[in-house]
Design a protein around this motif. Sequence first.
Motif, PDB file in Angstrom:
ATOM      1  N   VAL A 177       2.613   3.816   7.716  1.00  0.00           N
ATOM      2  CA  VAL A 177       1.293   3.582   7.193  1.00  0.00           C
ATOM      3  C   VAL A 177       1.652   3.844   5.797  1.00  0.00           C
ATOM      4  CG1 VAL A 177      -0.907   4.447   6.310  1.00  0.00           C
ATOM      5  CG2 VAL A 177      -0.575   4.153   8.757  1.00  0.00           C
ATOM      6  N   THR A 178       1.612   2.679   4.891  1.00  0.00           N
ATOM      7  CA  THR A 178       2.066   2.912   3.638  1.00  0.00           C
ATOM      8  C   THR A 178       0.605   2.509   2.472  1.00  0.00           C
ATOM      9  OG1 THR A 178       3.872   1.592   3.903  1.00  0.00           O
ATOM     10  CG2 THR A 178       3.257   1.639   1.877  1.00  0.00           C
ATOM     11  N   GLU A 179       0.463   3.575   1.478  1.00  0.00           N
ATOM     12  CA  GLU A 179      -0.636   3.612   0.768  1.00  0.00           C
ATOM     13  C   GLU A 179      -0.443   2.337  -0.227  1.00  0.00           C
ATOM     14  OE1 GLU A 179      -3.319   6.952  -0.563  1.00  0.00           O
ATOM     15  OE2 GLU A 179      -1.248   6.956  -1.641  1.00  0.00           O
ATOM     16  N   VAL A 180      -1.363   1.519  -0.414  1.00  0.00           N
ATOM     17  CA  VAL A 180      -1.440   0.545  -1.044  1.00  0.00           C
ATOM     18  C   VAL A 180      -2.247   0.706  -2.458  1.00  0.00           C
ATOM     19  CG1 VAL A 180      -1.823  -1.894  -1.494  1.00  0.00           C
ATOM     20  CG2 VAL A 180      -1.108  -1.208   0.632  1.00  0.00           C
ATOM     21  N   ILE A 181      -3.406   1.289  -2.055  1.00  0.00           N
ATOM     22  CA  ILE A 181      -4.169   1.718  -3.264  1.00  0.00           C
ATOM     23  C   ILE A 181      -4.623   3.092  -3.100  1.00  0.00           C
ATOM     24  CG2 ILE A 181      -6.437   1.440  -4.503  1.00  0.00           C
ATOM     25  CD1 ILE A 181      -5.999  -1.812  -3.892  1.00  0.00           C
ATOM     26  N   SER A 182      -4.526   3.957  -4.096  1.00  0.00           N
ATOM     27  CA  SER A 182      -4.650   5.436  -3.902  1.00  0.00           C
ATOM     28  C   SER A 182      -5.907   5.973  -4.432  1.00  0.00           C
ATOM     29  CB  SER A 182      -3.403   6.377  -4.390  1.00  0.00           C
ATOM     30  OG  SER A 182      -3.581   7.719  -4.333  1.00  0.00           O
ATOM     31  N   SER A 183      -6.965   6.272  -3.769  1.00  0.00           N
ATOM     32  CA  SER A 183      -7.804   7.075  -4.146  1.00  0.00           C
ATOM     33  C   SER A 183      -8.458   6.766  -5.321  1.00  0.00           C
ATOM     34  CB  SER A 183      -7.457   8.522  -4.173  1.00  0.00           C
ATOM     35  OG  SER A 183      -8.581   9.487  -4.234  1.00  0.00           O
ATOM     36  N   ILE A 184      -9.020   5.645  -5.608  1.00  0.00           N
ATOM     37  CA  ILE A 184      -9.678   4.929  -6.657  1.00  0.00           C
ATOM     38  C   ILE A 184     -11.155   5.393  -6.789  1.00  0.00           C
ATOM     39  CG2 ILE A 184      -8.014   3.053  -7.143  1.00  0.00           C
ATOM     40  CD1 ILE A 184     -10.016   1.123  -5.806  1.00  0.00           C
ATOM     41  N   SER A 185     -11.745   5.595  -8.067  1.00  0.00           N
ATOM     42  CA  SER A 185     -13.088   5.966  -8.315  1.00  0.00           C
ATOM     43  C   SER A 185     -13.657   5.060  -9.512  1.00  0.00           C
ATOM     44  CB  SER A 185     -13.206   7.293  -8.434  1.00  0.00           C
ATOM     45  OG  SER A 185     -12.910   7.937  -7.266  1.00  0.00           O
ATOM     46  N   GLY A 186     -14.680   4.458  -9.262  1.00  0.00           N
ATOM     47  CA  GLY A 186     -15.280   3.605 -10.507  1.00  0.00           C
ATOM     48  C   GLY A 186     -14.659   2.242 -10.490  1.00  0.00           C
ATOM     49  N   ARG A 187     -15.361   1.205 -11.137  1.00  0.00           N
ATOM     50  CA  ARG A 187     -15.450  -0.066 -11.145  1.00  0.00           C
ATOM     51  C   ARG A 187     -13.867  -0.447 -12.094  1.00  0.00           C
ATOM     52  NH1 ARG A 187     -21.520  -2.342 -11.784  1.00  0.00           N
ATOM     53  NH2 ARG A 187     -21.376  -0.174 -12.965  1.00  0.00           N
ATOM     54  N   GLU A 188     -13.658   0.380 -13.067  1.00  0.00           N
ATOM     55  CA  GLU A 188     -12.597  -0.032 -13.808  1.00  0.00           C
ATOM     56  C   GLU A 188     -11.373   0.049 -13.038  1.00  0.00           C
ATOM     57  OE1 GLU A 188     -10.763   1.668 -18.181  1.00  0.00           O
ATOM     58  OE2 GLU A 188     -12.746   2.127 -17.476  1.00  0.00           O
ATOM     59  N   ARG A 189     -11.140   1.298 -12.548  1.00  0.00           N
ATOM     60  CA  ARG A 189     -10.164   1.443 -11.572  1.00  0.00           C
ATOM     61  C   ARG A 189      -9.964   0.383 -10.511  1.00  0.00           C
ATOM     62  NH1 ARG A 189      -7.758   6.545  -9.554  1.00  0.00           N
ATOM     63  NH2 ARG A 189      -6.271   5.027  -9.012  1.00  0.00           N
ATOM     64  N   TYR A 190     -11.090   0.121  -9.985  1.00  0.00           N
ATOM     65  CA  TYR A 190     -11.075  -0.966  -8.843  1.00  0.00           C
ATOM     66  C   TYR A 190     -10.628  -2.416  -9.593  1.00  0.00           C
ATOM     67  CZ  TYR A 190     -12.970  -4.532  -5.760  1.00  0.00           C
ATOM     68  OH  TYR A 190     -13.088  -5.512  -4.740  1.00  0.00           O
ATOM     69  N   PHE A 191     -10.908  -2.590 -10.316  1.00  0.00           N
ATOM     70  CA  PHE A 191     -10.489  -4.189 -11.088  1.00  0.00           C
ATOM     71  C   PHE A 191      -9.211  -3.975 -11.658  1.00  0.00           C
ATOM     72  CE2 PHE A 191     -15.199  -4.845 -11.452  1.00  0.00           C
ATOM     73  CZ  PHE A 191     -15.306  -5.949 -10.791  1.00  0.00           C
ATOM     74  N   ALA A 192      -8.669  -2.949 -11.799  1.00  0.00           N
ATOM     75  CA  ALA A 192      -7.224  -2.579 -12.318  1.00  0.00           C
ATOM     76  C   ALA A 192      -6.116  -2.642 -11.138  1.00  0.00           C
ATOM     77  CB  ALA A 192      -7.168  -1.355 -13.175  1.00  0.00           C
ATOM     78  N   GLU A 193      -6.777  -2.134  -9.911  1.00  0.00           N
ATOM     79  CA  GLU A 193      -5.675  -1.999  -8.839  1.00  0.00           C
ATOM     80  C   GLU A 193      -6.006  -3.114  -7.530  1.00  0.00           C
ATOM     81  OE1 GLU A 193      -4.410   1.708  -7.840  1.00  0.00           O
ATOM     82  OE2 GLU A 193      -5.287   2.675  -9.488  1.00  0.00           O
ATOM     83  N   ILE A 194      -7.324  -3.500  -7.595  1.00  0.00           N
ATOM     84  CA  ILE A 194      -7.379  -4.360  -6.278  1.00  0.00           C
ATOM     85  C   ILE A 194      -6.499  -5.417  -6.016  1.00  0.00           C
ATOM     86  CG2 ILE A 194      -9.240  -5.973  -7.274  1.00  0.00           C
ATOM     87  CD1 ILE A 194      -9.227  -4.123  -3.962  1.00  0.00           C
ATOM     88  N   MET A 195      -5.913  -6.039  -7.117  1.00  0.00           N
ATOM     89  CA  MET A 195      -4.915  -7.328  -7.045  1.00  0.00           C
ATOM     90  C   MET A 195      -3.735  -6.796  -6.424  1.00  0.00           C
ATOM     91  SD  MET A 195      -6.391 -10.001  -8.491  1.00  0.00           S
ATOM     92  CE  MET A 195      -7.709 -10.679  -9.609  1.00  0.00           C
ATOM     93  N   LYS A 196      -3.464  -5.697  -6.005  1.00  0.00           N
ATOM     94  CA  LYS A 196      -2.215  -5.250  -5.451  1.00  0.00           C
ATOM     95  C   LYS A 196      -2.242  -5.591  -3.812  1.00  0.00           C
ATOM     96  CE  LYS A 196      -1.486  -0.887  -7.760  1.00  0.00           C
ATOM     97  NZ  LYS A 196      -1.261   0.802  -7.696  1.00  0.00           N
ATOM     98  N   LEU A 197      -3.491  -5.912  -3.605  1.00  0.00           N
ATOM     99  CA  LEU A 197      -3.562  -6.335  -1.988  1.00  0.00           C
ATOM    100  C   LEU A 197      -2.856  -7.821  -1.890  1.00  0.00           C
ATOM    101  CD1 LEU A 197      -7.114  -5.613  -0.839  1.00  0.00           C
ATOM    102  CD2 LEU A 197      -5.296  -4.382  -0.533  1.00  0.00           C
ATOM    103  N   ASN A 198      -2.837  -8.631  -3.079  1.00  0.00           N
ATOM    104  CA  ASN A 198      -2.191  -9.949  -3.035  1.00  0.00           C
ATOM    105  C   ASN A 198      -0.722  -9.802  -2.886  1.00  0.00           C
ATOM    106  OD1 ASN A 198      -4.523 -11.390  -3.497  1.00  0.00           O
ATOM    107  ND2 ASN A 198      -4.318 -11.409  -5.639  1.00  0.00           N
TER     108      ASN A 198
END
Length: 294
Positions: free
Chosen positions: A132-153
Motif C-alpha cells: 500500500v502506497t500513500e498517494v495523498i496524506s492526511s489532507i484537511s480543508g479545501r485549499e489542500r484538497y485542490f493543491a493535492e488531488i491532481m496527484k491521482l492522475n
Amino acid sequence: MGNFAINEAFLQRVEMLQTILKNNIAGMFGGNHKSKTYGSSCEFVDYRNYVPGDDITKIDWNAYARFETLYLKLYLDERQLHTKIYIDVSQSMGYDDGKKARMALQFAATLAYLSVCELDRVSIYAIRGSEVTEVISSISGRERYFAEIMKLNDLEFNGECFITEGIMPTNVGYGDGLSVIISDFLTDSDYETAIDYLADKKRDLLCVQVLTSEEVNPKVRGKNIFYDSENAEKSYRKNINRDIIKAYREAVKYVQNRLQNYCNARGAQYLFVKDDKPIDEIFFEQLTQLGVMK
C-alpha cells in the motif's frame, strides 16, 4: 487516461455536487458528523458565514473589511475523523481503455472532497501487488484538497493487487472514521480478511465494486482467445455462445452477491458502480439509498 480523470471541469462538478448536498449530509455511516463540533486548535480549515449567537472572537475582521460580510474562521476539532480511501491499481482495473480506473479515481476524488468539506482528514492509498502506497496524506480543508488531488492522475494501473496482504500491515487507525476499498474485486486472492481486519478496528467500511458495462453484459460472440490481464501466462480459448454468456452472467452475479453478503455480515456497506454511471447519480441516488448519505 489519467490526464482526463481529474481535471478542472470535473472538480467544478464536484463543487456543485457538494453545494447541492451540503444541507442534506447527515454524515457517513450512523451520522458520525452529527455530533462533530468545530475545535479550538490553531489549525485553520475554512470559513462560513456568521450567524447570530456565534463566537464573535472567531470573526475574521480582515475578511469583513474586504467583503463587508461577517465570516467565521473554522478550526480543526480534536475529534476529527479520518477518511482513508484504498484504490486497487491493478492491470484489471485498467481494462477497457481505463474506464474502471477513471471511475475509481473520480469516485475517490468526490468522496474526498465531501469529506474535507465535513472537516474530516483524508488520505488516499494505492494498492499494487502486496504493498500500500500513500498517494495523498492526511489532507484537511479545501485549499489542500485542490493543491493535492491532481496527484491521482499520476497513478498507473498495472500488475496485480492483493488487498489483504497490502492493507493488513498498515496502520489503519482505530474507530476514527471511514475506510473505503475501491476495486473490481475480480480476484481469486483473499480480500475477506482485510474486511474483517477493518471491522475489528471499529472503522466504518465501504467496499465499492467497479465494473464496466462489457464485464456485466458482454457483447462478444464466436471463437475468441481471452488473456488474463494480470497474468500473461493464463489464456482461454472459448467459443462464446448463448449458454456461455448465461453462465458468465451468473458467475458475475455470484461474485457480486458474495462480496455484498460478506460486507453485510461484517457490518460494512457494499456499493456496485458501473463505469458509465454519472458520478452525480452515484452520490445522489445510490449512496443515499444505502444510508451512507442522508
